[in-house]
Write an enzyme that holds these catalytic residues in place. Sequence first.
Site, short mmCIF file in Angstrom:
data_model
loop_
_atom_site.label_atom_id
_atom_site.label_comp_id
_atom_site.label_asym_id
_atom_site.label_seq_id
_atom_site.Cartn_x
_atom_site.Cartn_y
_atom_site.Cartn_z
N ARG A 40 1.05 -4.71 8.56
CA ARG A 40 0.60 -3.47 9.21
C ARG A 40 -0.77 -3.10 8.65
NH1 ARG A 40 0.86 -0.41 4.71
NH2 ARG A 40 2.57 -0.88 3.29
N ASN A 93 2.15 -7.32 3.69
CA ASN A 93 2.44 -6.16 4.53
C ASN A 93 1.94 -6.46 5.93
OD1 ASN A 93 3.57 -4.56 2.48
ND2 ASN A 93 1.53 -4.07 1.72
#
Length: 447
Positions: A291, A289
Amino acid sequence: MFQKILIANRGEIALRVLRACKELGIQTVVVHSTADADAMHVRLADESVCIGPPPSRDSYLNIHQIVAACEITGADAVHPGYGFLSENAKFADILAAHNITFIGPTGDHIRIMGDKIEAKRTAKRLGIPVVPGSDGAVSEEKEAKRIAAEIGYPVIIKASAGGGGRGMKVAHTEADLEVALQTARSEAGAAFGDDAVYIEKYLQKPRHIEVQVFGDGFGRGVHFGERDCSLQRRHQKVWEEANSPALNAEERSRIGGICAKAIADLGYSGAGTIEFLYENGEFYFIEMNTRLQVEHPVTEAITGIDLVHEQIRVASGGGLSVKQEDIKFNGHAIECRINAEDPRTFTPSPGTITHFHTPGGLGIRVDSGVYSGYKIPPYYDSLIGKLIVHGRNRVECMMRLRRALDEFVVDGIKTTLPLFRDLVGNADIANGDYDIHWLEKYLAKEE
Ligand code: ADP
């Protein structure tokens, strides 16, 4: 450093980012839908801009409105939070074209990791251990059977464009494979407009362990240890811990070192999470991911480092405030995700919170954007807050968590607090003895 950051999100994460900006002396702009005009982060921000009606596609996902809000207010950077546009490569590209900094990695890095086949290929190239399986997309049944026989049943068919646990099918025998392949492909086509699927070995009792990484923007990478997010319902994380009760210090530094080196080699910039399934002492990459994660506070609790500060520093070109050897892991932290949902059926429970009282004391953190009298709109996800508890060790953390849950009062709506009160009293949880299927089995028994 930035003068003014626009926060393109809502709820607890918008408030979380706003707090970091205030501490760094940066002006804040928040954007909000008409349904969120009364939100806490809107009240606390220096400026706010209404960007549209309640549906997310018309507001929080509306790139043009958000770019216009940046131009009107003179924001020089955007923090996307998690969800919404946080992993949208086009958004990152458009901001760059407008000379506005996206607080996150480049559009190209988001693109690579957003395609699971490409992500897995990249991970393998960077020396990250992956789940045995097909090298790329598989469309022919014959090829699928050959690969499945090679890696051994059960196998899982996964959509390259998948997300949120959708588009996955398990085949236990060769007889199941044909149907699983077809179903996965048609589901992926319908859900994501891309029917590419791949095959990997289905692990039966893994834990979900993820490594928090950071690239400093100058070709260096560090890791902030791992989080154990094995307690999940329908692939949604419910309870997260750092450190993982399953890893020892040697495993932690080995997998952390591999991930930090990979991030450096990739030339990655900003925060990322490399997710693994862990079984019998082995790690298997599943995705990255690009983020900040919902569960980042457990890492902050045990390292004492504000990860949003670090994101902002890195995006502004100032690099990380710490080197790998400065990052130490102290004690143990657990996060409970408090959702406005029925604790048994998990159906959403929007409405007005008539009374909201949060626990306090040493080692307690509550990240929440709600307050007494707040009306939860029905349009968005049901997370209303996170309780993060820190102790010198896991036993102390669990004692403190039990006490904090007893103090927490949310009236007027249903929440998942009762579920956590049950879980803290459970022997398996006390022992840290659970895998990714534990919670679903527990909930099925309770019914
Ligand atoms: P998504 O992006 O849709 O969340 P992931 O690849 O992260 O997809 O997988 C989501 C979940 O599906 C994992 O947390 C795990 O519970 C399960 N899963 C994925 N791959 C495997 C596998 N090879 N074996 C067993 N379970 C898996």
